[in-house]
Design a protein around this motif. Structure first.
Motif, PDB file in Angstrom:
ATOM      1  N   UNK A   1       0.644  -1.136  -0.018  1.00 15.78           N
ATOM      2  CA  UNK A   1      -0.286  -0.184   0.643  1.00 15.78           C
ATOM      3  C   UNK A   1       1.176   1.176   0.238  1.00 15.78           C
ATOM      4  N   UNK A   2       2.084   1.061   0.284  1.00 11.81           N
ATOM      5  CA  UNK A   2       2.900   2.117   0.411  1.00 11.81           C
ATOM      6  C   UNK A   2       3.289   2.941  -0.401  1.00 11.81           C
ATOM      7  N   UNK A   3       3.076   2.014  -1.797  1.00 11.27           N
ATOM      8  CA  UNK A   3       3.618   2.483  -3.277  1.00 11.27           C
ATOM      9  C   UNK A   3       2.530   3.620  -3.490  1.00 11.27           C
ATOM     10  N   UNK A   4       1.310   3.951  -2.358  1.00 12.46           N
ATOM     11  CA  UNK A   4       0.792   4.651  -3.297  1.00 12.46           C
ATOM     12  C   UNK A   4       0.776   6.002  -2.627  1.00 12.46           C
ATOM     13  N   UNK A   5       1.925   6.310  -1.725  1.00 14.76           N
ATOM     14  CA  UNK A   5       1.978   7.878  -1.134  1.00 14.76           C
ATOM     15  C   UNK A   5       3.057   8.688  -1.576  1.00 14.76           C
ATOM     16  N   UNK A   6       3.061   9.662  -1.825  1.00 19.48           N
ATOM     17  CA  UNK A   6       3.812  10.395  -1.991  1.00 19.48           C
ATOM     18  C   UNK A   6       5.353  10.715  -1.421  1.00 19.48           C
ATOM     19  N   UNK A   7       5.120   9.776  -0.130  1.00 24.76           N
ATOM     20  CA  UNK A   7       6.700   9.811   0.313  1.00 24.76           C
ATOM     21  C   UNK A   7       7.617   8.678   0.101  1.00 24.76           C
ATOM     22  N   UNK A   8       6.968   7.730  -1.000  1.00 22.58           N
ATOM     23  CA  UNK A   8       8.004   6.712  -1.599  1.00 22.58           C
ATOM     24  C   UNK A   8       8.257   7.380  -2.591  1.00 22.58           C
ATOM     25  N   UNK A   9       7.800   8.140  -3.804  1.00 23.39           N
ATOM     26  CA  UNK A   9       8.604   8.142  -4.854  1.00 23.39           C
ATOM     27  C   UNK A   9       9.585   9.190  -4.076  1.00 23.39           C
ATOM     28  N   UNK A  10       9.595  10.437  -3.174  1.00 26.37           N
ATOM     29  CA  UNK A  10      10.193  11.264  -2.717  1.00 26.37           C
ATOM     30  C   UNK A  10      11.492  10.712  -1.726  1.00 26.37           C
ATOM     31  N   UNK A  11      10.729   9.836  -1.581  1.00 26.46           N
ATOM     32  CA  UNK A  11      12.053   8.523  -1.692  1.00 26.46           C
ATOM     33  C   UNK A  11      13.217   8.482  -2.448  1.00 26.46           C
ATOM     34  N   UNK A  12      12.584   7.676  -3.821  1.00 25.13           N
ATOM     35  CA  UNK A  12      13.322   7.292  -4.631  1.00 25.13           C
ATOM     36  C   UNK A  12      13.839   8.516  -4.902  1.00 25.13           C
TER      37      UNK A  12
ATOM     38  N   UNK B   1      15.601  10.826  -4.207  1.00 26.99           N
ATOM     39  CA  UNK B   1      16.354  11.839  -3.102  1.00 26.99           C
ATOM     40  C   UNK B   1      16.948  10.505  -2.973  1.00 26.99           C
ATOM     41  N   UNK B   2      17.223   8.883  -3.018  1.00 25.07           N
ATOM     42  CA  UNK B   2      18.657   8.439  -3.227  1.00 25.07           C
ATOM     43  C   UNK B   2      18.703   7.993  -4.591  1.00 25.07           C
ATOM     44  N   UNK B   3      18.368   8.295  -5.353  1.00 28.45           N
ATOM     45  CA  UNK B   3      18.174   8.823  -7.126  1.00 28.45           C
ATOM     46  C   UNK B   3      20.094   9.868  -7.051  1.00 28.45           C
ATOM     47  N   UNK B   4      20.293  11.001  -5.979  1.00 25.99           N
ATOM     48  CA  UNK B   4      21.218  11.544  -5.783  1.00 25.99           C
ATOM     49  C   UNK B   4      22.188  10.977  -4.751  1.00 25.99           C
TER      50      UNK B   4
END
Length: 409
Positions: free
Chosen positions: A43-54, A56-59
């Motif tokens: 269910x966490x895939x639907x959150x904006x938080x996970x997109x932010x994490x990805x 930032x991790x790419x940096x």
């Protein structure tokens, strides 16, 4: 300015130069590579938080690898998560922890009298992920998938005290301000209104000299899900399987590591999704508090001379409320000064509810003899020498199979 040091080393953020830290980690990671474990529900895939994490991790080019420990109900959910993390540029692996291939390995483990099939939840997923991540890194950082204030320096802050040879810590715990700056609210209720006064109760009224209790009290946020440790330490500790994970891990670190090898680091402001109270101890904050209390009492029984009895536990429930109510007055003053919204009556209701949970849990503690700690990885590998590689290979096979499915579709 806060210069205070605890029994464990406290690393403050005096305007840390994050870029400088990451550059140093980049150099050091050639010898001591750092990896990250992210446990998550589908269910966490639907959150904006996970997109932010990805994003930032790419940096975060200093990271060697990322292991996503996924709990998904079916292959469609797994494929969706696999596709989502396709945008992650750092080497990574999605481990479908309750998928058929992993489950087959768990069934094989039973033949070696290493049965963990009765365990479920975040603790079990983290245990599996540790085995996989141990194949890639010297230092392993852990954080959740729902952090709304995530930035690229968060893993660096967790990993650097361990990777840097001049520091050479074995375990580093994140702490932060649980303030939602958008809504101007103070969160961290389970820590503020339960764990902190609970530890204070036992220290002041029962045992001021307990090294375990003084150690736990030294952490500014013992329930933080953001921490890092060496691979060797991760392979030698037992992982709690329920909401007592973070507190139980501190107990394992206490048993396995010298105090001078433990640190905590300031991660700044932090916000994530918030749990509701729940109607009973099977859900929400109520379950969290119930599991944490059971873990806390188990730690006392294993590591102190305190005699655990029904009268002792009853005394805790009574005295706990007194310390909590004192803290509420202090939090109220802090909130007023900082112009934060603070519902003092609601805070009192939380304390009343937590006290009732202690009353209920004190009876369950003596009835429940089920094991709550997963075996350490050193034991697991002595029983099945290639177990962590089997988990890794199963995750890769899942990825190949479902990637082919997507390409054909």
């Amino acid at each position: 300015m806060d210069f205070s040091q605890e029994r464990i080393t406290t690393i403050h953020d005096y305007s840390i130069n994050g870029q400088n830290v990451t550059e140093r980690i980049n150099r050091l990671s050639l010898v001591r590579p750092g990896v990250v474990i992210i446990p998550m529900l589908y269910d966490e895939i639907k959150s904006d938080s996970l997109q932010l994490i990805v994003d930032q991790l790419n940096k975060s080019s200093y990271l060697k690898q990322i292991t996503i420990a996924l709990s998904a109900e079916n292959s469609a959910q797994y494929r969706e998560v696999l596709d989502f993390f396709g945008q992650l540029e750092i080497p990574h692996i999605v481990v479908w922890c309750n998928g058929p291939r992993i489950q087959n390995i768990l069934e094989d483990m039973k033949e070696k009298e290493l049965d963990i099939t009765s365990f479920s939840g975040k603790g079990k997923d983290v245990w599996i992920a540790i085995g996989v991540a141990s194949l890639y890194g010297y230092a392993i950082a852990f954080h959740d998938a729902d952090i709304k204030t995530y930035d690229k320096y968060l893993p660096a802050k967790l990993l650097y005290p361990i990777i840097e040879p001049e520091l050479d810590f074995f375990y580093n715990k994140g702490y932060y301000s649980r303030i939602d700056t958008e809504s101007s609210q103070m969160f961290g209720r389970v820590h503020r209104l339960f764990v902190e006064p609970l530890i204070e109760t036992v220290i002041k009224d029962i045992d001021r000299s307990s090294s375990l209790l003084n150690y736990l009290q030294s952490f500014r946020y013992p329930l933080s899900g953001e921490f890092a440790m060496t691979r060797d330490l991760a392979m030698n500790i037992r992982i709690p399987s329920d909401w007592g994970l973070e507190l139980g891990l501190l107990g394992e670190v206490y048993r396995n590591t010298a105090m001078k090898r433990i640190s905590q680091v300031d991660l700044g402001f932090y916000n994530h999704k918030h749990q509701s109270m729940g109607s009973d101890v099977s859900e929400g904050l109520s379950k969290m508090v119930n599991d944490i209390f059971t873990t806390f009492i188990r730690l006392l029984g294993e590591n102190t001379n305190i005699q655990i009895s029904v009268p002792f536990l009853h005394s805790i429930s009574v005295r706990y409320k007194r310390f909590s109510q004192d803290l509420i007055r202090q939090y109220h003053a802090d909130a007023i000064f900082n112009d934060l919204k603070y519902n003092r009556h609601q805070e009192e209701i939380y304390v009343d509810t937590f006290a009732k949970i202690i009353q209920q849990s004190k009876n369950d503690y003596f009835k429940d003899t089920s094991e709550v700690l997963l075996p350490d990885w050193k034991r697991a590998l002595s029983a099945i020498p290639n177990l962590n590689k089997r988990f890794r290979n199963a995750a890769l096979e899942d990825c190949i199979e479902h990637s082919k499915y997507n390409s054909v579709k």
